[in-house]
Design an enzyme around this catalytic site. Structure first.
Site, PDB file in Angstrom:
ATOM      1  CB  ALA A 119      42.928  51.417  49.449  1.00  0.00           C
TER       2      ALA A 119
ATOM      3  CG  ASP B  86      40.596  44.999  33.884  1.00  0.00           C
ATOM      4  OD1 ASP B  86      39.905  44.099  34.409  1.00  0.00           O
ATOM      5  OD2 ASP B  86      40.118  45.916  33.186  1.00  0.00           O
TER       6      ASP B  86
HETATM    7  N1  LIG Z   1      44.005  53.197  46.351  1.00  0.00           N
HETATM    8  C1  LIG Z   1      44.819  52.168  46.041  1.00  0.00           C
HETATM    9  N2  LIG Z   1      46.133  52.215  46.364  1.00  0.00           N
HETATM   10  C2  LIG Z   1      46.968  51.203  46.066  1.00  0.00           C
HETATM   11  N3  LIG Z   1      46.573  50.067  45.434  1.00  0.00           N
HETATM   12  C3  LIG Z   1      45.280  49.954  45.087  1.00  0.00           C
HETATM   13  C4  LIG Z   1      44.333  50.990  45.360  1.00  0.00           C
HETATM   14  N4  LIG Z   1      43.130  50.606  44.875  1.00  0.00           N
HETATM   15  C5  LIG Z   1      43.323  49.382  44.335  1.00  0.00           C
HETATM   16  N5  LIG Z   1      44.603  48.992  44.460  1.00  0.00           N
HETATM   17  C6  LIG Z   1      45.196  47.705  44.055  1.00  0.00           C
HETATM   18  O1  LIG Z   1      44.516  47.196  42.919  1.00  0.00           O
HETATM   19  C7  LIG Z   1      43.873  45.956  43.259  1.00  0.00           C
HETATM   20  C8  LIG Z   1      42.536  45.892  42.568  1.00  0.00           C
HETATM   21  O2  LIG Z   1      41.761  46.993  42.958  1.00  0.00           O
HETATM   22  P1  LIG Z   1      40.228  46.843  43.321  1.00  0.00           P
HETATM   23  O3  LIG Z   1      39.697  48.225  43.528  1.00  0.00           O
HETATM   24  O4  LIG Z   1      40.063  45.888  44.448  1.00  0.00           O
HETATM   25  O5  LIG Z   1      39.639  46.168  41.989  1.00  0.00           O
HETATM   26  P2  LIG Z   1      38.521  46.677  40.985  1.00  0.00           P
HETATM   27  O6  LIG Z   1      39.130  47.817  40.211  1.00  0.00           O
HETATM   28  O7  LIG Z   1      38.241  45.500  40.143  1.00  0.00           O
HETATM   29  O8  LIG Z   1      37.359  47.108  41.827  1.00  0.00           O
HETATM   30  C9  LIG Z   1      43.772  45.926  44.783  1.00  0.00           C
HETATM   31  O9  LIG Z   1      43.766  44.587  45.257  1.00  0.00           O
HETATM   32  C10 LIG Z   1      45.017  46.698  45.190  1.00  0.00           C
HETATM   33  O10 LIG Z   1      46.135  45.833  45.222  1.00  0.00           O
HETATM   34  O1  LIG Z   2      34.983  46.280  29.400  1.00  0.00           O
HETATM   35  C1  LIG Z   2      34.298  46.882  30.239  1.00  0.00           C
HETATM   36  O2  LIG Z   2      33.084  46.695  30.337  1.00  0.00           O
HETATM   37  C2  LIG Z   2      34.916  47.829  31.141  1.00  0.00           C
HETATM   38  O3  LIG Z   2      34.295  48.201  32.121  1.00  0.00           O
HETATM   39  C3  LIG Z   2      36.279  48.293  30.862  1.00  0.00           C
HETATM   40  C4  LIG Z   2      36.891  48.857  32.126  1.00  0.00           C
HETATM   41  O4  LIG Z   2      37.487  50.068  31.840  1.00  0.00           O
HETATM   42  C5  LIG Z   2      37.846  47.918  32.767  1.00  0.00           C
HETATM   43  O5  LIG Z   2      37.353  46.618  32.883  1.00  0.00           O
HETATM   44  C6  LIG Z   2      38.367  48.446  34.091  1.00  0.00           C
HETATM   45  O6  LIG Z   2      37.813  47.794  35.210  1.00  0.00           O
HETATM   46  P1  LIG Z   2      38.550  47.626  36.613  1.00  0.00           P
HETATM   47  O7  LIG Z   2      39.909  47.076  36.353  1.00  0.00           O
HETATM   48  O8  LIG Z   2      37.683  46.671  37.379  1.00  0.00           O
HETATM   49  O9  LIG Z   2      38.596  48.995  37.238  1.00  0.00           O
END
Ligand SMILES: Nc1ncnc2c1ncn2[C@@H]1O[C@H](COP(=O)(O)OP(=O)(O)O)[C@@H](O)[C@H]1O
Ligand SMILES: O=C(O)C(=O)C[C@H](O)[C@H](O)COP(=O)(O)O
Length: 314
Positions: free
Chosen positions: A227, A256
């Protein structure tokens, strides 16, 4: 002509609401880090090819059909008659806390082999996108990622790596051994702060770790901050952008989505600040909608989140 090639495992995705042991309804879709990125890029108008193996079963058909419907090239998808398509369960325990379980050991996707890449790689591309999930799936997928990176480097394509450490697949120490050297071969490394410490354990903070990767030849080290937005470290300094404020429905898929947005702007020749901004816009679309990729925007929809909250378009 294909712009982006990516490879990995996609699974049938079952999503429930509330504790799964109580039963209730599940919705069926598709998930997989690399296919999520492929769909995000395709919706923004990029030509993307996803390479992977699926089983000779209905979940496998669902994956191929979904990707095809989203405009992703599936000419490199192999059907493995000996293994089932993997499964991923998402249990939304409370509104913004989701538990994930994998049923992917010995799946068709985990049998990916370097030979599966030949046809698509021969067609050429501008960018190869890989994640740290694929090498965790077994020796075949690991060899496939390394072979794809070798090919991309030899052809002068851009290589992006999303570290995507999945502790259920391998511990951080095992991941570091494979992903540390892989990160040093990438042009763009995308990671959370914790994942940055896996691929570069030596530095004492993000800045020092990113600097070590830049010195090793990486052009852009992108740090996702949930966030709080995202940051990029590159030869000319550090840039950071805030996230886009949205109501949070389902945080899985944000990373992703962010990668798809960042890489889309890179392919468009936009500067790093705009890459970050497009990444955060896609991340916001992902967290504000159910599913890993279903709510991702088309190019025309990119400005939608700058409208007043509560807007009705009519
Ligand atoms: N609560 C949120 N509100 C708005 N944007 C978000 C929020 N959570 C994540 N994002 C957006 O998505 C991007 C990736 O999320 P993040 O949680 O850092 O990655 P991951 O899902 O790989 O852990 C962040 O850099 C931000 O721009
Ligand atoms: O392929 C895998 O092993 C997965 O975990 C699929 C997940 O649903 C995505 O990779 C989402 O991951 P984030 O975008 O980091 O929240």
């Amino acid at each position: 002509m294909i712009e982006v090639i990516t490879l990995g495992e996609s699974m049938a995705a079952l999503r429930g609401h509330g504790p799964m042991r109580l039963g209730g309804e599940l919705s069926l879709s598709v998930a997989g880090a690399e296919s999520n990125v492929a769909i995000g890029l395709s919706r923004l108008g990029h030509r993307v090819s996803w390479i992977g193996r699926v089983g000779a079963d209905q979940p496998g058909e669902l994956i191929s059909r979904t990707l095809r419907a989203e405009g992703v090239d599936v000419s490199g998808v192999a059907v493995d008659p000996a293994r089932p398509t993997g499964l991923i369960l998402f249990e939304k325990r409370v509104a913004d806390l989701i538990r994930v379980r994998y049923y992917r050991t010995d799946s068709a996707g985990s049998r990916l082999h370097p030979d599966d890449l030949a046809g698509v790689l021969a067609g050429g591309a501008r960018l190869l996108h890989v994640t740290g999930i694929t090498p965790a799936l077994g020796p075949g997928p690991r060899a496939a990622v390394l072979a794809a990176v070798d090919h991309a480097k030899a052809q002068g394509w851009t290589v992006s790596l999303d570290v995507n450490h999945r502790s259920m697949l391998w511990p951080a120490e095992a991941a570091a051994e494979v992903l540390g050297p892989l990160a040093r071969r990438a042009d763009v490394v995308i990671a959370s702060p914790e994942e940055l410490a896996i691929v570069e354990p030596e530095g004492y903070d993000d800045l020092a770790r990113a600097d070590r990767l830049l010195t090793a030849g990486v052009a852009e080290v992108v740090v996702k901050l949930g966030a709080d937005g995202a940051r990029v470290h590159h030869g000319a300094g550090v840039e950071q952008v805030e996230s886009v404020r949205v109501p949070v429905l389902d945080t899985v898929g944000a990373g992703d989505a962010f990668s798809a947005g960042y890489l889309s702007a890179l392919l468009d020749g936009e500067p790093t600040g705009e890459r970050l901004r497009r990444g955060t816009v896609l991340g916001a679309f992902a967290v504000a909608s159910d599913g890993d990729w279903e709510g991702l925007p088309t190019r025309e929809e990119l400005p939608l989140l700058s409208l007043e909250p509560g807007t009705t378009i009519r």
